[in-house]
Design a protein around this motif. Structure first.
Motif, short mmCIF file in Angstrom:
data_model
loop_
_atom_site.label_atom_id
_atom_site.label_comp_id
_atom_site.label_asym_id
_atom_site.label_seq_id
_atom_site.Cartn_x
_atom_site.Cartn_y
_atom_site.Cartn_z
N GLY A 114 0.79 -1.22 0.00
CA GLY A 114 0.00 0.00 0.00
C GLY A 114 0.81 1.26 0.00
O GLY A 114 2.05 1.23 0.00
N TYR A 115 0.09 2.36 -0.04
CA TYR A 115 0.67 3.68 0.11
C TYR A 115 -0.40 4.59 0.67
O TYR A 115 -1.60 4.35 0.43
CB TYR A 115 1.20 4.21 -1.22
N GLY A 116 0.02 5.60 1.39
CA GLY A 116 -0.95 6.50 1.99
C GLY A 116 -2.01 5.72 2.74
O GLY A 116 -1.71 4.87 3.57
N CYS A 117 -3.26 5.98 2.42
CA CYS A 117 -4.37 5.29 3.08
C CYS A 117 -4.86 4.09 2.27
O CYS A 117 -5.86 3.47 2.63
CB CYS A 117 -5.52 6.25 3.31
N TYR A 118 -4.17 3.75 1.21
CA TYR A 118 -4.60 2.66 0.32
C TYR A 118 -3.85 1.36 0.64
O TYR A 118 -2.63 1.35 0.74
CB TYR A 118 -4.34 3.03 -1.14
N LEU A 119 -4.63 0.30 0.77
CA LEU A 119 -4.07 -1.04 0.96
C LEU A 119 -4.83 -2.01 0.07
O LEU A 119 -6.02 -1.82 -0.20
CB LEU A 119 -4.22 -1.50 2.41
N GLY A 120 -4.11 -3.08 -0.35
CA GLY A 120 -4.79 -4.13 -1.07
C GLY A 120 -5.55 -5.04 -0.12
O GLY A 120 -5.69 -4.74 1.07
N GLN A 121 -5.99 -6.17 -0.64
CA GLN A 121 -6.76 -7.11 0.18
C GLN A 121 -5.88 -8.09 0.91
O GLN A 121 -6.36 -8.82 1.79
CB GLN A 121 -7.78 -7.84 -0.69
N GLY A 122 -4.62 -8.16 0.54
CA GLY A 122 -3.67 -8.98 1.27
C GLY A 122 -3.50 -10.37 0.68
O GLY A 122 -4.35 -10.88 -0.06
N THR A 123 -2.37 -10.97 1.02
CA THR A 123 -2.08 -12.35 0.67
C THR A 123 -1.53 -13.04 1.90
O THR A 123 -0.67 -12.50 2.60
CB THR A 123 -1.10 -12.43 -0.53
N GLN A 124 -2.05 -14.24 2.18
CA GLN A 124 -1.71 -14.93 3.44
C GLN A 124 -0.41 -15.70 3.31
O GLN A 124 -0.20 -16.44 2.34
CB GLN A 124 -2.84 -15.89 3.83
N VAL A 125 0.43 -15.52 4.30
CA VAL A 125 1.68 -16.28 4.42
C VAL A 125 1.62 -17.08 5.71
O VAL A 125 1.38 -16.51 6.78
CB VAL A 125 2.90 -15.34 4.43
N THR A 126 1.81 -18.38 5.59
CA THR A 126 1.83 -19.25 6.76
C THR A 126 3.13 -20.04 6.78
O THR A 126 3.45 -20.72 5.80
CB THR A 126 0.63 -20.21 6.75
N VAL A 127 3.86 -19.91 7.87
CA VAL A 127 5.14 -20.60 8.02
C VAL A 127 5.00 -21.56 9.19
O VAL A 127 4.86 -21.14 10.34
CB VAL A 127 6.29 -19.62 8.24
N SER A 128 5.06 -22.83 8.89
CA SER A 128 4.84 -23.83 9.93
C SER A 128 5.52 -25.14 9.54
O SER A 128 5.54 -25.50 8.37
CB SER A 128 3.34 -24.05 10.13
N SER A 129 6.02 -25.83 10.54
CA SER A 129 6.59 -27.15 10.29
C SER A 129 5.54 -28.22 10.51
O SER A 129 5.80 -29.40 10.31
CB SER A 129 7.79 -27.38 11.21
#
Length: 106
Positions: free
Chosen positions: A91-106
């Motif tokens: 994002g920038y300023g007040c703008y953000l996307g919807q996001g992408t999930q990152v999961t780190v797990s063994s």
């Protein structure tokens, strides 16, 4: 209209890598300072002049970059740790996307 679309997230094991992308449109990307967030926490920033800044917890493991021709922001994430888990936004300023999930797990 501003559009920010993140992609590249996924589920990985500790020590593995991911490359996040943020496709943008609707604003002058090459003139805009951009950032990545995890949830509400700042991760990294990229200035229009090519400068970069990182949160201490990712310094040396993550690399932010941008392709002005493609109006795309990237986050190369290496040596991922369980504590890197979260929803990543660009994002920038007040703008953000919807996001992408990152999961780190063994």
């Amino acid at each position: 209209q501003v559009h920010l679309v993140e992609s590249g997230g996924g589920s990985v094991q500790p020590g593995e890598s991911l490359l996040l992308s943020c496709q943008t449109s609707g604003f002058p990307f090459s003139d805009t300072n951009m950032r990545w967030l995890r949830g509400g926490e700042w991760v990294a920033s990229s200035t229009s002049a090519g400068g970069t800044l990182y949160a201490d917890r990712v310094k040396g493991r993550f690399t932010i970059s941008r392709d002005h021709n493609k109006s795309t922001l990237y986050l190369q994430m290496n040596n991922l740790k369980p504590e890197d888990t979260g929803l990543y936004f660009c994002g920038y300023g007040c703008y953000l996307g919807q996001g992408t999930q990152v999961t780190v797990s063994s």
